[in-house]
Design an enzyme around this catalytic site. Structure first.
Site, PDB file in Angstrom:
ATOM      1  N   GLY A 101      59.850  37.336  28.939  1.00  0.00           N
ATOM      2  CA  GLY A 101      59.041  36.130  29.164  1.00  0.00           C
ATOM      3  C   GLY A 101      57.537  36.481  29.142  1.00  0.00           C
ATOM      4  O   GLY A 101      56.516  35.870  28.803  1.00  0.00           O
ATOM      5  N   ARG A 102      57.213  37.810  29.657  1.00  0.00           N
ATOM      6  CA  ARG A 102      55.933  38.287  29.836  1.00  0.00           C
ATOM      7  C   ARG A 102      55.722  39.871  29.527  1.00  0.00           C
ATOM      8  O   ARG A 102      54.947  40.580  30.153  1.00  0.00           O
ATOM      9  CB  ARG A 102      55.354  38.137  31.222  1.00  0.00           C
ATOM     10  CG  ARG A 102      56.137  38.720  32.345  1.00  0.00           C
ATOM     11  CD  ARG A 102      55.618  38.848  33.698  1.00  0.00           C
ATOM     12  NE  ARG A 102      56.445  39.362  34.669  1.00  0.00           N
ATOM     13  CZ  ARG A 102      56.035  39.660  35.888  1.00  0.00           C
ATOM     14  NH1 ARG A 102      54.632  39.305  36.092  1.00  0.00           N
ATOM     15  NH2 ARG A 102      56.446  40.221  36.919  1.00  0.00           N
ATOM     16  N   GLY A 128      52.850  34.294  31.496  1.00  0.00           N
ATOM     17  CA  GLY A 128      53.137  35.464  30.834  1.00  0.00           C
ATOM     18  C   GLY A 128      52.303  36.802  31.562  1.00  0.00           C
ATOM     19  O   GLY A 128      52.255  37.767  30.738  1.00  0.00           O
ATOM     20  N   ASP A 179      70.533  40.610  34.572  1.00  0.00           N
ATOM     21  CA  ASP A 179      69.417  41.023  33.643  1.00  0.00           C
ATOM     22  C   ASP A 179      68.678  42.293  34.098  1.00  0.00           C
ATOM     23  O   ASP A 179      67.525  42.695  33.356  1.00  0.00           O
ATOM     24  CB  ASP A 179      68.427  39.879  33.213  1.00  0.00           C
ATOM     25  CG  ASP A 179      67.915  39.235  34.306  1.00  0.00           C
ATOM     26  OD1 ASP A 179      68.921  38.707  35.291  1.00  0.00           O
ATOM     27  OD2 ASP A 179      66.687  39.005  34.623  1.00  0.00           O
TER      28      ASP A 179
END
Length: 484
Positions: free
Chosen positions: A92-93, A126, A253
């Protein structure tokens, strides 16, 4: 001087794994400035530190100006976060810039953290604050020096803008880190969830080629891949436990296929040895407490096995049986690695049955809660005949004396102990003070001193005594925040 435009990246992840990433570009960095550069790592990667300090180098390290050979992508993955399944997480970032092949032939990802929003951002901005990026740089390099498989930090670059977090505006930064890959259990969960067996098979073949190439010749290559990942993770978690390292956010993750430690968010090292220790501000139930880490690792690996089921056998029941058999080997792999490591920490001869000594030691540590790092280091003094320093670390020295007598009778080697028991780990209060000086005052000297000390964790040096000491009994409870 080699220009950034002349650096050659390879892109096997993007080439082989269509469907598991999105092409993306980094957000602008208005006024990039180099905060930290790991010159030794740069040279290992075949990069010129002088180039990385140049405007062109800063463009590479922020992702805003990458060579034509690079293919910047946001990787897709799913994951169980605190036990709850999220089908679409991903970078996401962050962005994968590509893969560098080092002068000695190793393949290393270059990955940028804090490089701006991607389609996986899930409402986040982000961006990354400077403090958490410096933390990851510092702790990941400490882990490397301690001999623990880990992602490594190449650079921290300030972006010239501020990001809003719980404590107000903080300077923004990008962390450039490297790894043998960023393949995760969550990557396989995402691939399995597509329902396309070809996507899952391509991912498994990619992981085998990248990390365990000899699995390709096995009778059951995907089952052997599973076995190898179970093994490397069992040995990794044992190392964490030996050192008193608490990861803090062991979501699926955040578990790599390579067996490297990844994502240093709410992480810390034990002061007092207490299995219930939690350092993450969001881990209210203690799921990822220090003592829970082996069990959580096995749970995560069960999720990896579930993702691999379509590849293990045509018959689902047979596939489950095979996966279960491999997973059951985790406990033996972990306990063997744990006990071998503790045998070394105690300086005991190889082959000695240390079971009774270890059982009694674990009970003592849990009951007395001495400083984890100092306890094992000061045992060397006891092996040399002076038990005073280690007895001072426990509330009831008499409870330790019988164990010390049995241990010394086994003939420990203090020289061997000093090779595996560090003097210096990233002490939580010192890390926080150093980060505060860097973020609030713009003073990097405390961080740089810590990096210098932690680069040689086993070598006790005069004048560095404060880096070996805990915060003390009056220090407030320590807590970490992930910075997202």
């Amino acid at each position: 001087m080699t220009a950034a435009t002349e650096i050659t990246f390879e892109n096997t992840f993007a080439r082989d794994l269509d469907g598991l990433y999105l092409p993306w570009e980094a957000a602008p960095a208005p006024e990039p400035r180099l905060v930290l550069l790991n010159e030794a790592l740069a040279r290992e990667l075949g990069l010129d530190p002088a180039m990385l300090r140049s405007p062109e180098g800063l463009g590479l390290l922020t992702g805003t100006a990458v060579p034509e050979s690079a293919t910047t992508v946001a990787q897709a993955y799913a994951g169980h976060q605190f036990g709850n399944y999220s089908p679409r997480l991903g970078d996401g970032r962050a962005l994968l810039v590509g893969e560098l092949v080092t002068p000695d032939g190793r393949r290393r990802d270059l990955h940028l953290k804090g490089s701006g929003r991607t389609p996986f951002a899930r409402g986040g901005d982000g961006k990354a604050p400077l403090g958490p990026m410096l933390r990851e740089y510092l702790v990941s390099e400490a882990m490397h020096a301690l001999g623990v498989p880990s992602t490594r930090s190449l650079a921290v670059v300030g972006t010239g803008e501020h990001v809003m977090r719980e404590r107000g505006p903080e300077p923004g930064a990008v962390l450039a880190r490297t790894a043998s890959s960023h393949l995760r259990v969550g990557t396989f969960q995402f691939a399995a969830a597509t329902g396309d067996p070809d996507v899952l098979r391509r991912l498994a073949d990619h992981a085998i080629a990248r990390h365990h190439p000899d699995c390709a010749g096995a009778d059951h290559p995907y089952l052997e891949l599973y076995r190898r990942v179970v093994g490397v993770q069992a040995r990794l978690i044992a190392q964490w436990m030996h050192l008193g390292f608490v990861h803090g956010v062991m979501n699926t993750d955040n578990m790599t296929i390579s067996g490297e430690t990844i994502d240093y968010g709410p992480c810390a090292f034990l002061d007092a040895h207490d299995p219930a220790t939690v350092y993450s501000s969001i881990d209210e139930g203690g799921r990822y407490a220090y003592g829970n880490q082996p069990g959580i690792a096995q749970w995560n690996l069960a999720r990896f096995g579930e993702a691999l089921i379509p590849l293990l056998a045509d018959d689902q029941d047979e596939a489950i049986r095979l996966a279960t058999e491999v997973l059951q080997g985790f406990a033996e792999e972990y306990l063997t690695a744990r006990d071998d490591g503790y045998r070394a920490k105690l300086g005991l001869p190889a082959g000695l049955d240390a079971g009774p000594l270890l059982t009694d030691l674990f009970a003592l540590l849990e009951a007395q809660k001495p400083d984890h790092t100092l306890f094992f280091r000061r045992l060397s003094d006891a092996a040399r005949g002076d038990a005073g320093p280690v007895r001072e670390l426990v509330g009831d020295p008499s409870a330790l004396d019988e164990w010390l007598s049995s241990w010394r009778a086994a003939g420990p080697s203090p020289e061997e102990m000093d090779r595996v028991n560090p003097v210096y780990v990233p002490r939580n209060h010192l890390v926080e003070a150093a980060l505060g000086a860097a973020v609030v005052d713009g003073d990097l000297e405390p961080v740089q001193w810590m990096l210098q000390v932690l680069a040689h964790p086993y070598d006790e040096r005069e004048g560095y005594e404060r880096y070996a000491q805990p915060a003390g009994p009056d220090a407030p409870p320590f807590m970490t925040f992930c910075g997202t």
